[in-house]
Design a protein around this motif. Structure first.
Motif, PDB file in Angstrom:
ATOM      1  N   GLY A 301      -5.997  -5.927   2.178  1.00  0.00           N
ATOM      2  CA  GLY A 301      -5.544  -4.917   0.821  1.00  0.00           C
ATOM      3  C   GLY A 301      -4.293  -5.435   0.326  1.00  0.00           C
ATOM      4  N   GLY A 302      -3.326  -5.572   1.130  1.00  0.00           N
ATOM      5  CA  GLY A 302      -2.094  -5.746   0.790  1.00  0.00           C
ATOM      6  C   GLY A 302      -1.738  -7.170   0.038  1.00  0.00           C
ATOM      7  N   ALA A 303      -2.401  -8.339   0.585  1.00  0.00           N
ATOM      8  CA  ALA A 303      -2.784  -9.623  -0.042  1.00  0.00           C
ATOM      9  C   ALA A 303      -3.293  -9.507  -1.385  1.00  0.00           C
ATOM     10  CB  ALA A 303      -3.355 -10.422   0.797  1.00  0.00           C
ATOM     11  N   ALA A 304      -4.316  -8.555  -1.646  1.00  0.00           N
ATOM     12  CA  ALA A 304      -4.901  -8.416  -2.942  1.00  0.00           C
ATOM     13  C   ALA A 304      -4.154  -7.781  -4.018  1.00  0.00           C
ATOM     14  CB  ALA A 304      -6.314  -7.779  -2.999  1.00  0.00           C
ATOM     15  N   LEU A 305      -3.617  -6.941  -3.548  1.00  0.00           N
ATOM     16  CA  LEU A 305      -2.348  -6.085  -4.423  1.00  0.00           C
ATOM     17  C   LEU A 305      -1.417  -7.269  -4.931  1.00  0.00           C
ATOM     18  CD1 LEU A 305      -2.107  -2.599  -3.181  1.00  0.00           C
ATOM     19  CD2 LEU A 305      -2.990  -3.251  -5.328  1.00  0.00           C
ATOM     20  N   ALA A 306      -0.770  -8.007  -3.991  1.00  0.00           N
ATOM     21  CA  ALA A 306       0.156  -8.897  -4.276  1.00  0.00           C
ATOM     22  C   ALA A 306      -0.233  -9.889  -5.463  1.00  0.00           C
ATOM     23  CB  ALA A 306       0.571  -9.548  -3.129  1.00  0.00           C
ATOM     24  N   ALA A 307      -1.708 -10.477  -5.142  1.00  0.00           N
ATOM     25  CA  ALA A 307      -2.144 -11.351  -5.908  1.00  0.00           C
ATOM     26  C   ALA A 307      -2.473 -10.947  -7.541  1.00  0.00           C
ATOM     27  CB  ALA A 307      -3.408 -11.965  -5.398  1.00  0.00           C
ATOM     28  N   SER A 308      -2.389  -9.508  -7.458  1.00  0.00           N
ATOM     29  CA  SER A 308      -3.085  -9.067  -8.773  1.00  0.00           C
ATOM     30  C   SER A 308      -1.953  -9.114 -10.020  1.00  0.00           C
ATOM     31  CB  SER A 308      -3.276  -7.366  -8.629  1.00  0.00           C
ATOM     32  OG  SER A 308      -2.114  -6.896  -8.306  1.00  0.00           O
ATOM     33  N   THR A 309      -0.822  -9.672  -9.593  1.00  0.00           N
ATOM     34  CA  THR A 309       0.201  -9.847 -10.855  1.00  0.00           C
ATOM     35  C   THR A 309      -0.228 -11.250 -11.416  1.00  0.00           C
ATOM     36  OG1 THR A 309       1.544 -11.010  -9.307  1.00  0.00           O
ATOM     37  CG2 THR A 309       1.811  -8.423  -9.573  1.00  0.00           C
ATOM     38  N   ALA A 310      -0.829 -12.191 -10.800  1.00  0.00           N
ATOM     39  CA  ALA A 310      -0.944 -13.365 -11.502  1.00  0.00           C
ATOM     40  C   ALA A 310      -2.485 -13.463 -12.248  1.00  0.00           C
ATOM     41  CB  ALA A 310      -1.052 -14.281 -10.347  1.00  0.00           C
ATOM     42  N   GLY A 311      -2.230 -14.234 -13.256  1.00  0.00           N
ATOM     43  CA  GLY A 311      -3.853 -14.603 -14.017  1.00  0.00           C
ATOM     44  C   GLY A 311      -3.899 -13.684 -15.137  1.00  0.00           C
ATOM     45  N   THR A 312      -5.086 -13.682 -15.588  1.00  0.00           N
ATOM     46  CA  THR A 312      -5.604 -13.157 -16.983  1.00  0.00           C
ATOM     47  C   THR A 312      -5.884 -11.532 -16.419  1.00  0.00           C
ATOM     48  OG1 THR A 312      -7.685 -13.460 -16.308  1.00  0.00           O
ATOM     49  CG2 THR A 312      -6.563 -15.246 -17.682  1.00  0.00           C
ATOM     50  N   PRO A 313      -6.074 -10.677 -17.395  1.00  0.00           N
ATOM     51  CA  PRO A 313      -6.534  -9.365 -17.151  1.00  0.00           C
ATOM     52  C   PRO A 313      -7.813  -9.201 -16.401  1.00  0.00           C
ATOM     53  CG  PRO A 313      -5.883  -9.391 -19.437  1.00  0.00           C
ATOM     54  CD  PRO A 313      -5.843 -10.834 -19.027  1.00  0.00           C
ATOM     55  N   TRP A 314      -8.542 -10.255 -16.518  1.00  0.00           N
ATOM     56  CA  TRP A 314     -10.035 -10.267 -15.562  1.00  0.00           C
ATOM     57  C   TRP A 314      -9.646 -10.439 -14.178  1.00  0.00           C
ATOM     58  CZ3 TRP A 314     -14.239  -7.851 -17.103  1.00  0.00           C
ATOM     59  CH2 TRP A 314     -14.561  -7.739 -18.478  1.00  0.00           C
ATOM     60  N   LEU A 315      -8.745 -11.391 -14.017  1.00  0.00           N
ATOM     61  CA  LEU A 315      -8.333 -11.778 -12.658  1.00  0.00           C
ATOM     62  C   LEU A 315      -7.758 -10.681 -12.019  1.00  0.00           C
ATOM     63  CD1 LEU A 315      -7.457 -15.419 -13.144  1.00  0.00           C
ATOM     64  CD2 LEU A 315      -9.517 -14.602 -12.064  1.00  0.00           C
ATOM     65  N   THR A 317      -7.900  -7.575 -12.750  1.00  0.00           N
ATOM     66  CA  THR A 317      -8.865  -6.455 -12.600  1.00  0.00           C
ATOM     67  C   THR A 317      -9.726  -6.811 -11.200  1.00  0.00           C
ATOM     68  OG1 THR A 317      -8.880  -6.054 -14.655  1.00  0.00           O
ATOM     69  CG2 THR A 317     -10.766  -5.184 -13.289  1.00  0.00           C
ATOM     70  N   ALA A 318      -9.991  -8.203 -11.158  1.00  0.00           N
ATOM     71  CA  ALA A 318     -10.982  -8.453  -9.906  1.00  0.00           C
ATOM     72  C   ALA A 318     -10.116  -8.253  -8.678  1.00  0.00           C
ATOM     73  CB  ALA A 318     -11.259  -9.697 -10.024  1.00  0.00           C
ATOM     74  N   ALA A 319      -8.769  -8.645  -8.601  1.00  0.00           N
ATOM     75  CA  ALA A 319      -7.841  -8.499  -7.430  1.00  0.00           C
ATOM     76  C   ALA A 319      -7.459  -7.140  -7.153  1.00  0.00           C
ATOM     77  CB  ALA A 319      -6.647  -9.292  -7.737  1.00  0.00           C
ATOM     78  N   LEU A 320      -7.458  -6.224  -8.013  1.00  0.00           N
ATOM     79  CA  LEU A 320      -7.221  -4.798  -7.999  1.00  0.00           C
ATOM     80  C   LEU A 320      -8.466  -4.243  -7.361  1.00  0.00           C
ATOM     81  CD1 LEU A 320      -5.201  -3.763 -11.227  1.00  0.00           C
ATOM     82  CD2 LEU A 320      -4.465  -3.748  -8.958  1.00  0.00           C
ATOM     83  N   THR A 321      -9.700  -4.711  -7.767  1.00  0.00           N
ATOM     84  CA  THR A 321     -10.951  -4.254  -7.286  1.00  0.00           C
ATOM     85  C   THR A 321     -11.215  -4.453  -5.854  1.00  0.00           C
ATOM     86  OG1 THR A 321     -11.980  -4.319  -9.477  1.00  0.00           O
ATOM     87  CG2 THR A 321     -13.556  -4.211  -7.571  1.00  0.00           C
ATOM     88  N   LEU A 322     -10.923  -5.663  -5.464  1.00  0.00           N
ATOM     89  CA  LEU A 322     -10.759  -6.118  -4.146  1.00  0.00           C
ATOM     90  C   LEU A 322      -9.812  -5.364  -3.324  1.00  0.00           C
ATOM     91  CD1 LEU A 322     -11.681  -8.134  -1.858  1.00  0.00           C
ATOM     92  CD2 LEU A 322      -9.940  -9.935  -2.603  1.00  0.00           C
ATOM     93  N   ALA A 323      -8.730  -4.900  -3.775  1.00  0.00           N
ATOM     94  CA  ALA A 323      -7.811  -4.231  -3.126  1.00  0.00           C
ATOM     95  C   ALA A 323      -8.069  -2.767  -2.621  1.00  0.00           C
ATOM     96  CB  ALA A 323      -6.307  -4.442  -3.787  1.00  0.00           C
ATOM     97  N   ALA A 324      -8.612  -2.419  -3.861  1.00  0.00           N
ATOM     98  CA  ALA A 324      -9.466  -0.525  -3.591  1.00  0.00           C
ATOM     99  C   ALA A 324     -10.298  -0.720  -2.741  1.00  0.00           C
ATOM    100  CB  ALA A 324      -9.739  -0.427  -5.277  1.00  0.00           C
ATOM    101  N   THR A 325     -11.279  -1.877  -2.762  1.00  0.00           N
ATOM    102  CA  THR A 325     -12.353  -1.738  -1.688  1.00  0.00           C
ATOM    103  C   THR A 325     -11.949  -2.134  -0.296  1.00  0.00           C
ATOM    104  OG1 THR A 325     -13.662  -2.900  -3.340  1.00  0.00           O
ATOM    105  CG2 THR A 325     -14.667  -3.167  -0.955  1.00  0.00           C
ATOM    106  N   ALA A 326     -10.802  -3.132  -0.166  1.00  0.00           N
ATOM    107  CA  ALA A 326     -10.295  -3.030   1.412  1.00  0.00           C
ATOM    108  C   ALA A 326      -9.538  -1.761   1.698  1.00  0.00           C
ATOM    109  CB  ALA A 326      -9.222  -4.262   0.988  1.00  0.00           C
ATOM    110  N   PHE A 327      -8.911  -1.245   0.873  1.00  0.00           N
ATOM    111  CA  PHE A 327      -8.112  -0.037   1.322  1.00  0.00           C
ATOM    112  C   PHE A 327      -9.103   1.043   1.576  1.00  0.00           C
ATOM    113  CE2 PHE A 327      -4.305  -2.077  -0.067  1.00  0.00           C
ATOM    114  CZ  PHE A 327      -3.371  -1.743   1.101  1.00  0.00           C
ATOM    115  N   THR A 328     -10.093   1.122   0.785  1.00  0.00           N
ATOM    116  CA  THR A 328     -11.345   2.023   1.112  1.00  0.00           C
ATOM    117  C   THR A 328     -12.045   2.100   2.279  1.00  0.00           C
ATOM    118  OG1 THR A 328     -11.612   2.706  -1.291  1.00  0.00           O
ATOM    119  CG2 THR A 328     -13.278   3.072   0.179  1.00  0.00           C
ATOM    120  N   VAL A 329     -12.224   0.588   2.624  1.00  0.00           N
ATOM    121  CA  VAL A 329     -13.049   0.459   3.873  1.00  0.00           C
ATOM    122  C   VAL A 329     -11.842   0.881   5.039  1.00  0.00           C
ATOM    123  CG1 VAL A 329     -13.670  -1.588   5.456  1.00  0.00           C
ATOM    124  CG2 VAL A 329     -14.244  -1.527   2.898  1.00  0.00           C
ATOM    125  N   ALA A 330     -10.676   0.509   4.941  1.00  0.00           N
ATOM    126  CA  ALA A 330      -9.632   0.788   5.921  1.00  0.00           C
ATOM    127  C   ALA A 330      -9.448   2.434   6.108  1.00  0.00           C
ATOM    128  CB  ALA A 330      -8.353   0.247   5.536  1.00  0.00           C
TER     129      ALA A 330
END
Length: 420
Positions: A301-315, A317-330
Motif C-alpha cells: 500500500g505504501g509503495a502504491a501511494l508512492a508510485a501514484s505521483t508518476a505518469g498520466t491521470p489514468w496511471l 488513478t490505477a496506483a491510487l486504486t491499488l493503494a486503496a485496495t491494499a490498505f483496505t485488505v490491511a
C-alpha cells in the motif's frame, strides 16, 4: 447468516446498526453544525474537536475497569443514555466553553461504548468471537453508510433546522440502542462469577494470558507494548480519512472525483470480504501467522501511494486504486487479528480492564494519526514508502511479542449459567 451469540448476538448487531446509523448522521454534519448553527470559526472547531477527543482517550480504560466490577448490560445502557443527553445538550448552547464540556462528555461516552460493546461480544460469542467481530464490522459499515446517505439527502434543504434535527436523530439512535440493549441478557463474567464458570473467552490454542498473578494491565509491560504497536497499526484509519484524500488532490494527477470513489471502494470491500477473512483470526495462532501477510500488504500500500505521483491521470488513478485496495485488505486483516489477540492475551478475570487499555490504541491513533499523515505527505513518495515499511516492521515486532507470550494450548470450559 449465522451470528455467534444466539439471540443476544443478533440483538447486539441491531444495536450496532442503530448506533452507527445515528453516528453517520452526526459524523457527516458535525463540522457544518458547529459552523452554521453554533457560529464557531475554524480554529474554534478544531479546538473543540481536538480537545474533546484527547480527553475522551480516558474513556476506554475507565469503562473497561468498571465492566469488571459491575454488571455489563446496565452499564452499557447508562453509557448510551449519557451519549444521548450529551447530543441533546449540544442544542442548548453556542458558548464554546459549554460546547467543549458537553462534547467531552460525548467523546468519553463514545469511546467507552466501543470498549463495552467489544467486551459484551467477547463474553457472549466465546471462541467464535472473530466471526462475530467480522459481522459486526460489516454491520457497522452499512450503518455508517445509511446514516451518511440520510444526512446527505437531508442537507439538500440547506436550513439550520435540518442540522438540529440530524443531531436529534443522533440522540434518538442512542436511546433506541439503550432500549435494544435492555432486551439482551447479562453475559456471564469471569471477574464476577469466578474462574470456575468461564465463558470460553480465555486464551486458547497457542496463546497465554498475562503472567500468573497479573490482573493489572498497567503492570503488564508486554500487553502495554502490544497496545503501543496497535496504535501504529491502526493508522490505516487515518490513511483513508486524511492521507489518501489529501495526497490525491495535492500530489497526483488523478481527478479529484476519484477521492469519494476510493472511499466507496473501501466501504464495499469491507462489507463484501470482512466476514470471509475472519478465518485468519479464528485462533491466536492463526492471528499471529496473519501478521506476516499483513506486513506485506502494508508495504504494498505504501509503495502504491508512492508510485501514484508518476505518469498520466489514468496511471495515477490505477496506483491510487491499488493503494486503496491494499490498505483496505490491511484494515480487514488487522481488525480480525487485533480482536483475537487483544482478548487472548488478557487474563479472563480482568478482560474489561485489559480491553479498556487496548482501546487506548485507537484513541491515541485518532489524535496522532493526522500528524503522521501530514508528515508522510510532506516527505513525498519517500514518506509513503517509509510509512509502509514502518507498519510492516511493527507487524514483525508484534509477531515476536505474541510468540513470546505463547504457551501450551489451554482449553476453558463453556459457561452454563448466566446472571440476571
Amino acid at each position: 447468516m449465522r451470528i455467534p451469540g444466539g439471540p443476544d448476538g443478533r440483538r447486539m448487531m441491531a444495536v450496532t446498526f442503530v448506533d452507527k446509523a445515528g453516528s453517520g448522521l452526526w459524523g457527516a454534519t458535525s463540522a457544518l453544525y458547529f459552523t452554521f448553527v453554533a457560529g464557531l470559526d475554524t480554529g474554534e472547531i478544531g479546538l473543540l474537536i481536538g480537545l474533546s477527543g484527547a480527553i475522551g482517550i480516558a474513556g476506554p480504560p475507565l469503562g473497561g475497569l468498571l465492566a469488571d466490577r459491575v454488571p455489563l448490560r446496565p452499564l452499557m445502557v447508562v453509557v448510551q443514555a449519557v451519549r444521548a443527553l450529551a447530543s441533546l445538550a449540544l442544542l442548548t448552547t453556542t458558548d464554546l466553553r459549554l460546547l467543549l464540556a458537553v462534547a467531552t462528555v460525548g467523546s468519553l461516552g463514545d469511546r467507552t461504548s466501543a470498549v463495552l460493546t467489544k467486551l459484551y461480544a467477547t463474553r457472549v460469542a466465546g471462541e467464535d468471537r472473530s466471526r462475530y467481530q467480522a459481522i459486526n464490522r460489516t454491520v457497522s459499515n452499512v450503518g455508517w453508510a445509511v446514516g451518511g446517505l440520510a444526512a446527505a439527502g437531508a442537507l439538500t434543504a440547506g436550513t439550520t433546522a435540518v442540522y438540529r434535527w440530524l443531531l436529534v436523530g443522533d440522540a434518538l439512535s442512542f436511546v433506541l440502542a439503550a432500549l435494544l440493549t435492555l432486551r439482551c441478557a447479562e453475559p456471564p463474567s469471569y471477574s464476577r462469577l469466578g474462574t470456575e464458570t468461564g465463558t470460553g473467552t480465555g486464551a486458547t490454542h497457542g496463546a497465554a494470558p498475562a503472567p500468573a498473578g497479573t490482573t493489572n494491565p498497567w503492570r503488564d509491560r508486554r500487553y502495554l507494548a502490544y497496545t503501543a504497536s496497535e496504535a501504529v497499526l491502526f493508522l490505516d484509519d487515518s490513511v483513508f480519512k486524511i492521507g489518501l484524500p489529501l495526497w490525491t488532490v495535492t500530489a497526483t494527477s488523478a481527478p479529484h472525483q476519484a477521492v469519494p470513489l476510493l472511499l466507496v471502494l473501501n466501504n464495499v470491500l469491507v462489507v463484501c470480504f470482512q466476514v470471509p477473512l475472519a478465518r485468519f483470526g479464528s485462533t491466536p495462532r492463526a492471528a499471529r501467522a496473519t501478521l506476516l501477510p499483513l506486513a506485506a500488504v502494508f508495504l504494498a500500500g505504501g509503495a502504491a501511494l508512492a508510485a501514484s505521483t508518476a505518469g498520466t491521470p489514468w496511471l495515477a488513478t490505477a496506483a491510487l486504486t491499488l493503494a486503496a485496495t491494499a490498505f483496505t485488505v490491511a484494515e480487514m486483516l488487522h481488525a480480525t487479528v487485533s480482536w483475537e489477540l487483544s482478548v487472548a492475551l488478557a487474563p479472563p478475570t480482568a478482560q474489561g480492564a485489559y480491553l479498556g487499555v487496548h482501546g487506548l490504541a485507537q484513541a491515541v491513533q485518532r489524535s496522532a494519526g493526522p500528524l503522521a499523515m501530514t508528515g508522510a505527505i510532506a516527505a513525498g513518495p519517500a514518506g509513503w514508502l517509509g510509512l509502509g515499511a514502518a507498519l510492516a516492521a511493527v507487524c514483525c515486532v508484534q509477531r515476536r511479542l505474541v510468540r513470546e507470550r505463547e504457551a501450551p494450548a489451554l482449553s476453558v470450559a463453556s459457561v452454563t449459567v448466566s446472571e440476571h
